[in-house]
Scaffold this motif. Structure first.
Motif, PDB file in Angstrom:
ATOM      1  N   PHE A  64       0.840  -1.199   0.000  1.00 46.03           N
ATOM      2  CA  PHE A  64       0.000   0.000   0.000  1.00 46.03           C
ATOM      3  C   PHE A  64       0.875   1.249   0.000  1.00 46.03           C
ATOM      4  N   GLY A  65       1.736   1.361  -0.993  1.00 44.41           N
ATOM      5  CA  GLY A  65       2.586   2.547  -1.118  1.00 44.41           C
ATOM      6  C   GLY A  65       3.846   2.451  -0.284  1.00 44.41           C
ATOM      7  N   LYS A  66       4.584   3.546  -0.297  1.00 47.42           N
ATOM      8  CA  LYS A  66       5.830   3.622   0.466  1.00 47.42           C
ATOM      9  C   LYS A  66       5.873   4.942   1.214  1.00 47.42           C
ATOM     10  N   TYR A  67       6.690   4.974   2.267  1.00 49.78           N
ATOM     11  CA  TYR A  67       6.920   6.210   3.006  1.00 49.78           C
ATOM     12  C   TYR A  67       8.422   6.371   3.173  1.00 49.78           C
ATOM     13  N   GLY A  68       8.863   7.592   3.368  1.00 52.02           N
ATOM     14  CA  GLY A  68      10.291   7.860   3.449  1.00 52.02           C
ATOM     15  C   GLY A  68      10.783   8.080   4.862  1.00 52.02           C
ATOM     16  N   ILE A  69      11.977   7.563   5.136  1.00 53.25           N
ATOM     17  CA  ILE A  69      12.683   7.826   6.392  1.00 53.25           C
ATOM     18  C   ILE A  69      13.867   8.703   6.027  1.00 53.25           C
ATOM     19  N   LYS A  70      13.911   9.888   6.592  1.00 55.20           N
ATOM     20  CA  LYS A  70      15.021  10.788   6.297  1.00 55.20           C
ATOM     21  C   LYS A  70      16.211  10.430   7.172  1.00 55.20           C
ATOM     22  N   THR A  71      17.353  10.228   6.536  1.00 56.73           N
ATOM     23  CA  THR A  71      18.600   9.963   7.242  1.00 56.73           C
ATOM     24  C   THR A  71      19.600  11.031   6.832  1.00 56.73           C
ATOM     25  N   ARG A  72      20.736  10.997   7.461  1.00 54.23           N
ATOM     26  CA  ARG A  72      21.775  11.967   7.135  1.00 54.23           C
ATOM     27  C   ARG A  72      22.239  11.805   5.691  1.00 54.23           C
ATOM     28  N   ASN A  73      22.165  10.586   5.174  1.00 56.51           N
ATOM     29  CA  ASN A  73      22.624  10.307   3.812  1.00 56.51           C
ATOM     30  C   ASN A  73      21.510  10.363   2.779  1.00 56.51           C
ATOM     31  N   GLY A  74      20.369  10.915   3.127  1.00 56.02           N
ATOM     32  CA  GLY A  74      19.263  11.014   2.177  1.00 56.02           C
ATOM     33  C   GLY A  74      18.003  10.408   2.755  1.00 56.02           C
ATOM     34  N   GLU A  75      17.188   9.864   1.875  1.00 58.50           N
ATOM     35  CA  GLU A  75      15.924   9.296   2.303  1.00 58.50           C
ATOM     36  C   GLU A  75      15.844   7.838   1.886  1.00 58.50           C
ATOM     37  N   VAL A  76      15.352   6.990   2.793  1.00 59.24           N
ATOM     38  CA  VAL A  76      15.175   5.576   2.522  1.00 59.24           C
ATOM     39  C   VAL A  76      13.676   5.319   2.471  1.00 59.24           C
ATOM     40  N   LYS A  77      13.235   4.660   1.423  1.00 63.89           N
ATOM     41  CA  LYS A  77      11.815   4.352   1.273  1.00 63.89           C
ATOM     42  C   LYS A  77      11.495   3.022   1.955  1.00 63.89           C
ATOM     43  N   ARG A  78      10.425   2.998   2.703  1.00 69.92           N
ATOM     44  CA  ARG A  78       9.959   1.792   3.392  1.00 69.92           C
ATOM     45  C   ARG A  78       8.573   1.425   2.879  1.00 69.92           C
ATOM     46  N   GLN A  79       8.319   0.141   2.768  1.00 65.98           N
ATOM     47  CA  GLN A  79       7.044  -0.367   2.267  1.00 65.98           C
ATOM     48  C   GLN A  79       5.948  -0.261   3.323  1.00 65.98           C
ATOM     49  N   ARG A  80       4.766   0.183   2.899  1.00 65.25           N
ATOM     50  CA  ARG A  80       3.575   0.153   3.746  1.00 65.25           C
ATOM     51  C   ARG A  80       2.674  -0.975   3.234  1.00 65.25           C
ATOM     52  N   TYR A  81       1.812  -1.491   4.110  1.00 69.54           N
ATOM     53  CA  TYR A  81       0.906  -2.572   3.755  1.00 69.54           C
ATOM     54  C   TYR A  81      -0.498  -2.221   4.222  1.00 69.54           C
ATOM     55  N   ARG A  82      -1.486  -2.879   3.593  1.00 68.53           N
ATOM     56  CA  ARG A  82      -2.881  -2.685   3.997  1.00 68.53           C
ATOM     57  C   ARG A  82      -3.542  -4.055   4.077  1.00 68.53           C
ATOM     58  N   CYS A  83      -4.298  -4.242   5.140  1.00 69.38           N
ATOM     59  CA  CYS A  83      -5.010  -5.494   5.354  1.00 69.38           C
ATOM     60  C   CYS A  83      -6.329  -5.452   4.582  1.00 69.38           C
ATOM     61  N   LYS A  84      -6.620  -6.519   3.841  1.00 66.80           N
ATOM     62  CA  LYS A  84      -7.877  -6.582   3.105  1.00 66.80           C
ATOM     63  C   LYS A  84      -9.062  -6.856   4.027  1.00 66.80           C
ATOM     64  N   SER A  85      -8.802  -7.427   5.197  1.00 70.44           N
ATOM     65  CA  SER A  85      -9.888  -7.764   6.117  1.00 70.44           C
ATOM     66  C   SER A  85     -10.342  -6.567   6.947  1.00 70.44           C
ATOM     67  N   CYS A  86      -9.402  -5.919   7.634  1.00 76.04           N
ATOM     68  CA  CYS A  86      -9.777  -4.817   8.535  1.00 76.04           C
ATOM     69  C   CYS A  86      -9.464  -3.437   7.951  1.00 76.04           C
ATOM     70  N   HIS A  87      -8.844  -3.393   6.778  1.00 80.97           N
ATOM     71  CA  HIS A  87      -8.511  -2.159   6.067  1.00 80.97           C
ATOM     72  C   HIS A  87      -7.559  -1.241   6.835  1.00 80.97           C
ATOM     73  N   GLN A  88      -6.832  -1.771   7.796  1.00 81.60           N
ATOM     74  CA  GLN A  88      -5.837  -0.994   8.528  1.00 81.60           C
ATOM     75  C   GLN A  88      -4.517  -1.030   7.762  1.00 81.60           C
TER      76      GLN A  88
END
Length: 155
Positions: A64-88
Motif C-alpha cells: 500500500f505505497g511507500k513512506y520515506g525515512i530521512k537519514t543523514r545520507n538522504g531518504e530511505v523508502k519503506r514499504q507500507r501494507y494494507r489489510c484486506k480484512s480490517c482495512h488498517q
C-alpha cells in the motif's frame, strides 16, 4: 597536520575523550547502511512465516505505497501494507519498539551509548544533537519495555 600528530593528540585524551572521538569518527565514516540493514532484519524475522496484519492477524495483506525515512545520507523508502480484512495500514516496524520513531537509524548508536552507561544528555551530545535527551528518555523506556517481554530461563 599528518596522521602521526593526530595519533599523539588522540593518545593524550582521557577515556571519555577517546570514546567521544570514536563515536564522532564512526558517525562521520560509517554509512547509515548498518541501521537500515538492522531494520530489514527486524522485518525478515517478524514476517518469516508470512506477512500478517498486526491488528487482526489476517494473512490477506497487500502492498500500500511507500513512506520515506530521512537519514543523514538522504531518504530511505519503506514499504507500507494494507489489510484486506480490517482495512488498517501498517509497516514493517508496527508492534516493535521502533514503531513511530522518526529516526530509527540512530537507535544502534543510542543502544551502544546505553551499554557504555552514558547519561541521556551525553548520549544526545554523542548523537550530534540529532535528538534531544527527552526523546532519548522515551527511547530508553521503549527498549526497557521490549527487554522485559523477552522470556528468560532461570538458572
Amino acid at each position: 597536520m599528518d596522521l602521526k600528530e593526530l595519533k599523539k593528540i588522540a593518545d593524550a585524551l582521557d577515556d571519555s575523550g577517546k570514546q567521544e572521538l570514536i563515536y564522532f569518527l564512526q558517525s562521520r565514516t560509517k554509512a547509515m547502511t548498518t541501521p537500515i540493514r538492522l531494520i530489514d532484519e527486524i522485518q525478515e524475522q517478524k514476517h518469516k512465516e508470512g506477512l500478517n496484519c498486526p491488528h487482526c492477524n489476517s494473512h490477506s495483506v497487500v502492498r500500500f505505497g511507500k513512506y520515506g525515512i530521512k537519514t543523514r545520507n538522504g531518504e530511505v523508502k519503506r514499504q507500507r501494507y494494507r489489510c484486506k480484512s480490517c482495512h488498517q495500514t501498517f509497516n514493517a516496524l508496527s508492534n516493535t519498539p521502533l514503531q513511530r520513531t522518526r529516526k530509527p537509524h540512530l537507535w544502534v548508536r543510542f543502544i551502544e551509548c546505553m551499554i557504555e552507561g552514558f547519561s541521556l544528555r551525553k548520549c544526545a551530545e554523542l548523537l550530534h544533537d540529532e535528538v534531544t535527551h527527552v526523546t532519548l528518555f522515551y527511547w530508553r523506556h521503549k527498549i526497557l519495555a521490549a527487554l522485559k517481554q523477552i522470556p528468560t530461563v532461570p538458572f
